[in-house]
Design a protein around this motif. Structure first.
Motif, PDB file in Angstrom:
ATOM      1  N   SER A  16     -12.353  -9.746  -4.646  1.00  0.00           N
ATOM      2  CA  SER A  16     -12.311  -8.878  -3.472  1.00  0.00           C
ATOM      3  C   SER A  16     -13.671  -8.825  -2.779  1.00  0.00           C
ATOM      4  O   SER A  16     -14.672  -9.269  -3.312  1.00  0.00           O
ATOM      5  CB  SER A  16     -11.880  -7.460  -3.869  1.00  0.00           C
ATOM      6  N   TYR A  19     -14.012  -2.187  -1.753  1.00  0.00           N
ATOM      7  CA  TYR A  19     -13.183  -1.245  -2.502  1.00  0.00           C
ATOM      8  C   TYR A  19     -12.772  -0.082  -1.612  1.00  0.00           C
ATOM      9  O   TYR A  19     -13.549   0.360  -0.764  1.00  0.00           O
ATOM     10  CB  TYR A  19     -13.947  -0.677  -3.701  1.00  0.00           C
ATOM     11  N   TYR A 129      -9.581  -6.044  -0.340  1.00  0.00           N
ATOM     12  CA  TYR A 129     -10.086  -4.816  -0.955  1.00  0.00           C
ATOM     13  C   TYR A 129      -9.316  -4.502  -2.236  1.00  0.00           C
ATOM     14  O   TYR A 129      -8.094  -4.639  -2.286  1.00  0.00           O
ATOM     15  CB  TYR A 129      -9.926  -3.621  -0.009  1.00  0.00           C
ATOM     16  N   GLN A 130     -10.049  -4.047  -3.251  1.00  0.00           N
ATOM     17  CA  GLN A 130      -9.433  -3.479  -4.432  1.00  0.00           C
ATOM     18  C   GLN A 130      -9.205  -1.997  -4.133  1.00  0.00           C
ATOM     19  O   GLN A 130     -10.065  -1.354  -3.531  1.00  0.00           O
ATOM     20  CB  GLN A 130     -10.354  -3.593  -5.657  1.00  0.00           C
ATOM     21  N   LYS A 132      -8.659   1.642  -5.859  1.00  0.00           N
ATOM     22  CA  LYS A 132      -8.842   2.325  -7.140  1.00  0.00           C
ATOM     23  C   LYS A 132      -8.874   3.837  -6.937  1.00  0.00           C
ATOM     24  O   LYS A 132      -9.477   4.325  -5.986  1.00  0.00           O
ATOM     25  CB  LYS A 132     -10.162   1.920  -7.808  1.00  0.00           C
TER      26      LYS A 132
END
Length: 137
Positions: A16, A19, A129-130, A132
């Motif tokens: 990625s 985030y 993008y991750q 989380k």
């Protein structure tokens, strides 16, 4: 394994470019978009449950000070309750992914069927993008 080595290996294989993280602070839920890698201070070493092998892992960990810093730097308050009932169980990570998907109008990649080394969870403006939520591995 040391925290530094774990972060180094994760970054080496991370597919990625940023985030999108979610967190709660004073009974409100926030979302922050971070370009590039997560800072080491956002991560801590943990262990899986013994039934999952008991291996060491990196966890997203945000203390009060880091949450306040993210809010000062532009984290936005979100209405996370809109996703209740759309995702089975109490998995905040999946609920947050659903919220981010709706918020950005982007498609989340097959609910994490692909590993982090393949790419991000979703694509926004051509960047992977991750996604989380605090406490994620």
């Amino acid at each position: 394994m040391t925290k530094g080595n774990a972060i180094r290996y994760y970054r080496k294989y991370d597919g990625s470019q940023g985030y999108i993280i979610g967190f709660t602070y004073k009974k409100k839920t926030y979302m922050a978009r971070i370009e590039g890698h997560l800072m080491p201070r956002f991560l801590k070493m943990g262990k899986q449950a013994s039934k999952k092998g008991g291996h060491e892992k990196l966890d997203l960990y945000l203390n009060e000070e880091l949450k306040e810093e993210l809010i000062r730097k532009g984290a936005v308050e979100i209405d996370f309750n809109k996703t209740k009932g759309q995702v089975d169980g109490k998995n905040n990570g999946r609920r947050f992914e659903m919220f981010v998907q709706n918020y950005y109008g982007a498609i989340v990649r097959d609910w994490d069927a692909d590993g982090f080394w393949v790419g991000g969870d979703l694509v926004i403006d051509g960047k992977e993008y991750q996604v989380k939520f605090e406490g994620a591995q």
